[in-house]
Design an enzyme around this catalytic site. Structure first.
Site, PDB file in Angstrom:
ATOM      1  N   ASP A 116      11.320 105.655  94.597  1.00  0.00           N
ATOM      2  CA  ASP A 116      12.544 106.858  95.681  1.00  0.00           C
ATOM      3  C   ASP A 116      13.752 106.213  94.757  1.00  0.00           C
ATOM      4  O   ASP A 116      14.695 107.619  95.292  1.00  0.00           O
ATOM      5  CB  ASP A 116      11.834 106.040  97.229  1.00  0.00           C
ATOM      6  CG  ASP A 116      11.101 107.075  97.350  1.00  0.00           C
ATOM      7  OD1 ASP A 116       9.843 107.482  96.804  1.00  0.00           O
ATOM      8  OD2 ASP A 116       9.903 106.622  98.425  1.00  0.00           O
ATOM      9  N   GLY A 117      14.229 105.562  94.643  1.00  0.00           N
ATOM     10  CA  GLY A 117      14.980 105.004  94.047  1.00  0.00           C
ATOM     11  C   GLY A 117      15.894 105.697  92.964  1.00  0.00           C
ATOM     12  O   GLY A 117      17.011 105.966  93.147  1.00  0.00           O
TER      13      GLY A 117
ATOM     14  N   ARG B  81      19.276 107.879  93.658  1.00  0.00           N
ATOM     15  CA  ARG B  81      20.391 108.056  93.093  1.00  0.00           C
ATOM     16  C   ARG B  81      20.473 110.012  92.675  1.00  0.00           C
ATOM     17  O   ARG B  81      21.800 109.845  91.754  1.00  0.00           O
ATOM     18  CB  ARG B  81      20.059 107.587  91.894  1.00  0.00           C
ATOM     19  CG  ARG B  81      21.127 105.867  91.160  1.00  0.00           C
ATOM     20  CD  ARG B  81      21.052 105.282  90.450  1.00  0.00           C
ATOM     21  NE  ARG B  81      20.040 104.537  91.293  1.00  0.00           N
ATOM     22  CZ  ARG B  81      18.335 104.147  90.701  1.00  0.00           C
ATOM     23  NH1 ARG B  81      18.129 104.099  89.811  1.00  0.00           N
ATOM     24  NH2 ARG B  81      18.300 102.373  91.694  1.00  0.00           N
TER      25      ARG B  81
ATOM     26  N   ASN C  82      18.301 107.951 103.914  1.00  0.00           N
ATOM     27  CA  ASN C  82      17.523 107.683 104.541  1.00  0.00           C
ATOM     28  C   ASN C  82      17.851 107.577 105.776  1.00  0.00           C
ATOM     29  O   ASN C  82      17.141 107.221 106.079  1.00  0.00           O
ATOM     30  CB  ASN C  82      16.769 106.758 103.598  1.00  0.00           C
ATOM     31  CG  ASN C  82      16.183 106.511 102.794  1.00  0.00           C
ATOM     32  OD1 ASN C  82      15.042 107.348 102.740  1.00  0.00           O
ATOM     33  ND2 ASN C  82      15.431 105.744 101.670  1.00  0.00           N
ATOM     34  N   GLU C  83      19.055 106.633 105.121  1.00  0.00           N
ATOM     35  CA  GLU C  83      19.698 105.834 106.465  1.00  0.00           C
ATOM     36  C   GLU C  83      21.331 106.092 106.269  1.00  0.00           C
ATOM     37  O   GLU C  83      21.433 105.476 104.788  1.00  0.00           O
ATOM     38  CB  GLU C  83      18.895 105.196 106.752  1.00  0.00           C
ATOM     39  CG  GLU C  83      19.714 103.457 105.701  1.00  0.00           C
ATOM     40  CD  GLU C  83      18.740 103.042 104.670  1.00  0.00           C
ATOM     41  OE1 GLU C  83      19.936 103.910 103.724  1.00  0.00           O
ATOM     42  OE2 GLU C  83      17.324 103.618 104.599  1.00  0.00           O
TER      43      GLU C  83
ATOM     44  N   THR D 250      10.741 105.655 107.207  1.00  0.00           N
ATOM     45  CA  THR D 250       9.659 104.482 106.544  1.00  0.00           C
ATOM     46  C   THR D 250      10.623 103.858 105.369  1.00  0.00           C
ATOM     47  O   THR D 250       9.487 102.893 104.753  1.00  0.00           O
ATOM     48  CB  THR D 250       8.543 105.068 105.550  1.00  0.00           C
ATOM     49  OG1 THR D 250       9.133 106.504 104.930  1.00  0.00           O
ATOM     50  CG2 THR D 250       7.735 105.906 106.632  1.00  0.00           C
TER      51      THR D 250
ATOM     52  N   ASN E  37      14.690 100.594 107.752  1.00  0.00           N
ATOM     53  CA  ASN E  37      13.983 100.807 109.081  1.00  0.00           C
ATOM     54  C   ASN E  37      12.710 100.740 109.745  1.00  0.00           C
ATOM     55  O   ASN E  37      13.158  99.268 110.276  1.00  0.00           O
ATOM     56  CB  ASN E  37      14.542 102.555 109.778  1.00  0.00           C
ATOM     57  CG  ASN E  37      13.634 102.915 110.987  1.00  0.00           C
ATOM     58  OD1 ASN E  37      14.699 102.195 112.186  1.00  0.00           O
ATOM     59  ND2 ASN E  37      12.591 103.605 111.072  1.00  0.00           N
TER      60      ASN E  37
ATOM     61  N   ALA F 275      19.373  92.387 112.778  1.00  0.00           N
ATOM     62  CA  ALA F 275      19.745  91.196 114.038  1.00  0.00           C
ATOM     63  C   ALA F 275      20.547  90.756 114.823  1.00  0.00           C
ATOM     64  O   ALA F 275      21.473  90.334 114.750  1.00  0.00           O
ATOM     65  CB  ALA F 275      20.122  89.996 112.647  1.00  0.00           C
TER      66      ALA F 275
HETATM   67  P1  NAP Z   1      15.156  98.975  95.902  1.00  0.00           P
HETATM   68  O1  NAP Z   1      16.117  98.294  97.233  1.00  0.00           O
HETATM   69  O2  NAP Z   1      15.849  98.550  94.664  1.00  0.00           O
HETATM   70  O3  NAP Z   1      13.519  98.706  96.823  1.00  0.00           O
HETATM   71  C1  NAP Z   1      13.769  99.631  98.252  1.00  0.00           C
HETATM   72  C2  NAP Z   1      12.674  99.847  98.640  1.00  0.00           C
HETATM   73  O4  NAP Z   1      12.234 100.520  99.222  1.00  0.00           O
HETATM   74  C3  NAP Z   1      12.083 100.888  96.801  1.00  0.00           C
HETATM   75  O5  NAP Z   1      10.404 100.135  97.124  1.00  0.00           O
HETATM   76  C4  NAP Z   1      11.996 102.052  97.430  1.00  0.00           C
HETATM   77  O6  NAP Z   1      10.335 103.522  96.551  1.00  0.00           O
HETATM   78  C5  NAP Z   1      11.390 102.521  98.630  1.00  0.00           C
HETATM   79  N1  NAP Z   1      11.982 103.223  99.558  1.00  0.00           N
HETATM   80  C6  NAP Z   1      12.880 104.222  99.445  1.00  0.00           C
HETATM   81  N2  NAP Z   1      13.408 104.826 100.371  1.00  0.00           N
HETATM   82  C7  NAP Z   1      12.111 105.130 100.742  1.00  0.00           C
HETATM   83  C8  NAP Z   1      11.300 105.748 101.985  1.00  0.00           C
HETATM   84  N3  NAP Z   1      12.051 107.038 102.318  1.00  0.00           N
HETATM   85  N4  NAP Z   1      10.502 105.627 102.521  1.00  0.00           N
HETATM   86  C9  NAP Z   1       9.519 104.558 102.106  1.00  0.00           C
HETATM   87  N5  NAP Z   1       9.851 104.184 100.950  1.00  0.00           N
HETATM   88  C10 NAP Z   1      11.235 103.992 100.205  1.00  0.00           C
HETATM   89  O7  NAP Z   1      16.791 100.260  96.463  1.00  0.00           O
HETATM   90  P2  NAP Z   1      16.191 101.923  96.084  1.00  0.00           P
HETATM   91  O8  NAP Z   1      15.486 102.231  95.596  1.00  0.00           O
HETATM   92  O9  NAP Z   1      18.344 101.887  95.475  1.00  0.00           O
HETATM   93  O10 NAP Z   1      16.574 102.623  97.433  1.00  0.00           O
HETATM   94  C11 NAP Z   1      17.530 102.311  98.083  1.00  0.00           C
HETATM   95  C12 NAP Z   1      16.588 102.125  99.864  1.00  0.00           C
HETATM   96  O11 NAP Z   1      16.138 100.560  99.635  1.00  0.00           O
HETATM   97  C13 NAP Z   1      17.930 102.234 100.894  1.00  0.00           C
HETATM   98  O12 NAP Z   1      17.606 103.222 101.391  1.00  0.00           O
HETATM   99  C14 NAP Z   1      17.152 101.468 102.104  1.00  0.00           C
HETATM  100  O13 NAP Z   1      16.723 101.971 102.840  1.00  0.00           O
HETATM  101  C15 NAP Z   1      16.321 100.909 101.477  1.00  0.00           C
HETATM  102  N6  NAP Z   1      15.749  98.951 101.497  1.00  0.00           N
HETATM  103  C16 NAP Z   1      14.977  98.268 101.761  1.00  0.00           C
HETATM  104  C17 NAP Z   1      15.235  97.095 102.246  1.00  0.00           C
HETATM  105  C18 NAP Z   1      14.343  96.876 103.391  1.00  0.00           C
HETATM  106  O14 NAP Z   1      13.137  97.305 103.747  1.00  0.00           O
HETATM  107  N7  NAP Z   1      14.535  95.243 103.200  1.00  0.00           N
HETATM  108  C19 NAP Z   1      16.369  96.835 102.424  1.00  0.00           C
HETATM  109  C20 NAP Z   1      17.295  96.890 101.370  1.00  0.00           C
HETATM  110  C21 NAP Z   1      17.211  98.290 101.198  1.00  0.00           C
HETATM  111  P3  NAP Z   1      10.921 102.829  94.929  1.00  0.00           P
HETATM  112  O15 NAP Z   1       9.570 102.053  94.905  1.00  0.00           O
HETATM  113  O16 NAP Z   1       9.512 104.158  94.930  1.00  0.00           O
HETATM  114  O17 NAP Z   1      11.474 102.786  94.248  1.00  0.00           O
END
Ligand code: NAP
Length: 267
Positions: free
Chosen positions: A51-52, A56, A124-125, A164, A167, A188
């Site tokens: 997804d990342g 990008r 996403n957000e 998902t 959030n 928080a």
């Molecule tokens: P990352 O920090 O490397 O990975 C965040 C994880 O979220 C990865 O496993 C990614 O999937 C997954 N993801 C992204 N979009 C999703 C979606 N719509 N539904 C379910 N899972 C999803 O960051 P990144 O890969 O660049 O993704 C950015 C996203 O990370 C942000 O938009 C935010 O939502 C999320 N994020 C989550 C947290 C948390 O859950 N505590 C904290 C910071 C950011 P892949 O493994 O397929 O890349």
């Protein structure tokens, strides 16, 4: 569109690059053009990775209008539809038009600062939070009503597609992407005799906007994080979050079902 041109991008890992090269060959053999640089007129963009990688590609090219197809190379892959082993089947089905397009809604924020006006888009957000792990104090209005003075780490304004992602980790609800809503989820939130804020998410219809007046930061800035991409601002006077008209088109194959995907990824 309909040019027979398909953009193909991969993340940096070796396996994704290998799949990219293989797909390029297969597409060329099937009569498609794969440009070296991103072509905004292409009929499809394929993103290989997780997804990342997809997020990008979307941000680097400013939310282009053509549909996207994601090929998952071993990640969470919520947006990613195809397994690399199914590339031949995909080309076969694609040529026959046997696919669906899922329209995903986006969120936008407009920031007024002492230096000017800025705007960001998120699939996403979009998150607003303090800099350097500091608590942030936000006066939040929904529509024309003042709601609360939030104090805590920040807030996440997520789309159904992003429900998902971050959030969900914060205890927010999973939302079917056919709904047109925005979800505001606190990070928080403080609840003491000094500070009171909602501790759960609130869900808003697409017509309503959320206006935020942050309390003046002395030296620290405010971080605006859109799909993981950070931007720092100082002297922020007002932020307005709203449902955006920009639609991201995601290609889905014939057997796609959102709730089945949720089940396989989370349960
Ligand atoms: P990352 O920090 O490397 O990975 C965040 C994880 O979220 C990865 O496993 C990614 O999937 C997954 N993801 C992204 N979009 C999703 C979606 N719509 N539904 C379910 N899972 C999803 O960051 P990144 O890969 O660049 O993704 C950015 C996203 O990370 C942000 O938009 C935010 O939502 C999320 N994020 C989550 C947290 C948390 O859950 N505590 C904290 C910071 C950011 P892949 O493994 O397929 O890349």
């Amino acid at each position: 569109m309909g040019t027979g041109t398909i953009n193909v991008f991969a993340n940096e890992d070796a396996y994704s690059k290998e799949i990219r090269n293989l797909l390029k060959e297969k597409l060329k053999k099937s009569g498609f053009t794969v440009p070296k640089e991103f072509d905004r007129q292409a009929e499809l963009t394929v993103s290989i990775g997780g997804d990342g990688a997809f997020l990008r590609t979307l941000h680097e090219h400013q939310f282009p209008p053509m549909p996207f197809l994601g090929i998952n190379t071993g990640h969470m892959g919520f947006f990613q539809e195809l397994h690399p082993k199914d590339m031949d089947e995909f080309i076969f089905l694609y040529k026959q038009g046997r696919y669906a397009i899922q329209d995903l809604k986006t969120v936008k924020v407009v920031l007024k600062t002492k230096e000017g006006t800025f705007s960001y888009q998120g699939l996403n957000e979009i998150i607003v939070k303090g800099e350097n792990s500091r608590a942030i104090h936000l006066n939040i209005s929904i529509g024309s009503s003042f709601i609360e003075r939030f104090s805590g780490d920040g807030i996440v304004v997520s789309t159904p597609a992003g429900s998902t992602a971050y959030n969900y980790s914060l205890g927010g609800s999973i939302v079917d992407p056919r709904l047109s809503i925005l979800q505001i989820t606190p990070i928080a939130p403080m609840n003491t005799t000094a500070y009171r804020s909602f501790t759960s998410s609130v869900v808003l219809p697409k017509e309503l906007f959320v206006r935020i007046h942050p309390e003046q930061q002395k030296h620290d800035g405010i971080m605006i994080v859109s799909d993981g991409f950070e931007n720092r601002h100082v002297g922020v006077v007002e932020l307005t979050f709203a449902f955006s008209d920009t639609i991201v088109k995601l290609m889905r194959l014939e057997n796609y079902d959102f709730w089945n995907k949720v089940k396989t990824k989370f349960l």
